[in-house]
Design a protein around this motif. Structure first.
Motif, mmCIF file in Angstrom:
data_model
loop_
_atom_site.group_PDB
_atom_site.id
_atom_site.type_symbol
_atom_site.label_atom_id
_atom_site.label_comp_id
_atom_site.label_asym_id
_atom_site.label_seq_id
_atom_site.Cartn_x
_atom_site.Cartn_y
_atom_site.Cartn_z
ATOM 1 N N ARG A 96 0.843 -1.198 0.000
ATOM 2 C CA ARG A 96 0.000 0.000 0.000
ATOM 3 C C ARG A 96 0.880 1.251 0.000
ATOM 4 O O ARG A 96 1.729 1.427 0.858
ATOM 5 C CB ARG A 96 -0.904 0.010 1.233
ATOM 6 C CG ARG A 96 -1.919 1.156 1.236
ATOM 7 C CD ARG A 96 -2.678 1.185 2.558
ATOM 8 N NE ARG A 96 -3.360 -0.068 2.818
ATOM 9 C CZ ARG A 96 -4.574 -0.370 2.362
ATOM 10 N NH1 ARG A 96 -5.240 0.514 1.638
ATOM 11 N NH2 ARG A 96 -5.122 -1.539 2.643
ATOM 12 N N THR A 153 -5.892 3.039 -3.832
ATOM 13 C CA THR A 153 -7.326 2.961 -4.134
ATOM 14 C C THR A 153 -7.774 4.300 -4.690
ATOM 15 O O THR A 153 -7.297 5.359 -4.278
ATOM 16 C CB THR A 153 -8.153 2.620 -2.878
ATOM 17 O OG1 THR A 153 -7.879 3.574 -1.852
ATOM 18 C CG2 THR A 153 -7.825 1.228 -2.369
ATOM 19 N N VAL A 184 -0.975 0.600 -15.004
ATOM 20 C CA VAL A 184 -1.791 0.251 -13.843
ATOM 21 C C VAL A 184 -2.634 -0.978 -14.163
ATOM 22 O O VAL A 184 -2.754 -1.394 -15.316
ATOM 23 C CB VAL A 184 -2.717 1.417 -13.433
ATOM 24 C CG1 VAL A 184 -1.930 2.663 -13.092
ATOM 25 C CG2 VAL A 184 -3.743 1.710 -14.526
ATOM 26 N N PHE A 197 0.051 -0.842 -4.630
ATOM 27 C CA PHE A 197 -1.334 -0.507 -4.964
ATOM 28 C C PHE A 197 -1.782 0.736 -4.226
ATOM 29 O O PHE A 197 -1.188 1.173 -3.242
ATOM 30 C CB PHE A 197 -2.268 -1.677 -4.647
ATOM 31 C CG PHE A 197 -2.476 -1.930 -3.173
ATOM 32 C CD1 PHE A 197 -3.542 -1.343 -2.500
ATOM 33 C CD2 PHE A 197 -1.614 -2.743 -2.465
ATOM 34 C CE1 PHE A 197 -3.740 -1.572 -1.135
ATOM 35 C CE2 PHE A 197 -1.796 -2.976 -1.106
ATOM 36 C CZ PHE A 197 -2.865 -2.385 -0.439
ATOM 37 N N LYS A 256 -3.502 -1.472 -8.925
ATOM 38 C CA LYS A 256 -2.093 -1.814 -8.842
ATOM 39 C C LYS A 256 -1.276 -0.818 -9.665
ATOM 40 O O LYS A 256 -1.658 -0.465 -10.778
ATOM 41 C CB LYS A 256 -1.841 -3.228 -9.371
ATOM 42 C CG LYS A 256 -2.368 -4.336 -8.477
ATOM 43 C CD LYS A 256 -1.976 -5.692 -9.038
ATOM 44 C CE LYS A 256 -2.472 -6.824 -8.148
ATOM 45 N NZ LYS A 256 -2.090 -8.152 -8.692
ATOM 46 N N ARG A 284 -9.458 -0.707 -5.974
ATOM 47 C CA ARG A 284 -8.030 -0.980 -5.781
ATOM 48 C C ARG A 284 -7.328 -0.964 -7.130
ATOM 49 O O ARG A 284 -7.794 -1.595 -8.095
ATOM 50 C CB ARG A 284 -7.857 -2.326 -5.099
ATOM 51 C CG ARG A 284 -6.424 -2.707 -4.822
ATOM 52 C CD ARG A 284 -6.424 -3.892 -3.892
ATOM 53 N NE ARG A 284 -5.141 -4.554 -3.893
ATOM 54 C CZ ARG A 284 -4.660 -5.206 -2.854
ATOM 55 N NH1 ARG A 284 -5.375 -5.286 -1.742
ATOM 56 N NH2 ARG A 284 -3.502 -5.802 -2.918
#
Length: 306
Positions: free
Chosen positions: A208, A234, A280, A232, A241, A239
């Motif tokens: 995170r 949000t 992403v 990752f 990556k 979510r």
């Protein structure tokens, strides 16, 4: 020298291949059992198992080195054990079974970063100099005397996967040199010097990204967790990556977590300079260019980490 090799992931394969191609006899390879991979969770042999089978070497698959595995390994009458990222502990009586004991290729400059994720933890911490050591296995975790070491300064944005690949190949030659010195009697091991630091296995949450941190720390974490377990954030509860990233520019006043686009590059604000995001993977979707993801967002003033 009759050698038994223990390893599991791809980073262990270069060392195994050097040993197979060398003058010694690899009498057995120990690796962890087949594991489910991919979306369909198909049971798949480890990279080391594949390499051993390709080389015609008997394979012992064991989740841990229990009595049954110990008996199977000892039956090969090895002179030396070599470990590279096996994923389990070698304990007595197996530890004392080979005449020359066991040596371990570890991807850190010991005693810094003892444990399962040395490269990842080193990058997250911002270490500029990394390396590898070949040391004698002892009951205490990664605490044995060191036979040889090498230092490696990775490129500025090299990820953990990049560094592990580089060290795996360089380390294979280091192991080869140590084994040769054990054979000819010139091997000399030195005790580890300095205060140990620990490198526990990463969890998913280690990936995170905290956009309130300075850009350097955000990118250090991104490097350390790429490709596994993966970085990752949000956005609007989804979510996402972060697969490819780097230093960003041209975003004066971009607040931490705010997402913007400048000249086709997606930028995310941090506690200092912005971070550029290039590829992403939103949850449930395929990987894509960050610019395409940006164009598809249906959020006014999107914020990462919200």
């Amino acid at each position: 020298m009759r050698v038994v090799f223990a390893g599991t992931p791809a980073v262990a394969v270069p060392t195994l291949r050097r040993l197979i191609d060398g003058p010694h006899e690899v009498v057995a390879v120990v690796t962890r059992p087949d594991a489910p991979t991919g979306r369909k969770r198909v049971l798949t042999p480890s990279a080391v198992a594949d390499a051993a089978q390709a080389g015609g070497i008997p394979v012992i698959k064991a989740a841990r080195l229990d009595a049954a595995a110990t008996e199977a390994i000892c039956a090969t009458q090895p002179d030396l054990g070599v470990v590279v990222a096996y994923g389990g502990l070698v304990r007595d009586p197996l530890l004392s079974a080979p005449a020359h004991g066991w040596i371990n290729l570890h991807f850190s400059l010991l005693p810094r970063w003892r444990g399962a994720a040395p490269v990842q933890r080193a990058l997250i911490a911002g270490d500029e100099m990394l390396g590898a050591c070949v040391f004698a296995l002892v009951p205490e975790l990664d605490a044995g005397d060191i036979y040889a070491r090498l230092s490696y300064e990775p490129p500025a944005m090299a990820t953990a996967s990049d560094v592990l690949d580089a060290l795996a190949h360089r380390g294979a030659y280091l192991v080869e040199e140590v084994v040769a010195s054990l054979v000819n009697g010139t091997a000399r091991a030195q005790a580890q010097q300095g205060e140990p630091t620990l490198a526990p296995k990463l969890t998913v949450d280690d990936g995170r990204l905290d956009w309130s941190e300075p850009a350097g720390r955000v990118l250090a974490r991104w490097r350390g967790v790429t490709t596994e377990p993966g970085a990752f954030t949000t956005v609007a509860g989804v979510r996402v990556k972060i697969l490819a990233a780097g230093p960003g520019t041209h975003a004066d006043g971009l607040a931490p977590g705010r997402i913007a686009q400048h000249d086709g590059t997606v930028l995310i604000g941090t506690g200092t300079d912005p971070v550029a995001v290039y590829r992403v993977q939103p949850a449930g979707k395929a990987t894509m260019a960050a610019a395409d993801w940006w164009r598809g967002l249906r959020v006014d003033e999107p914020v990462a980490g919200s």
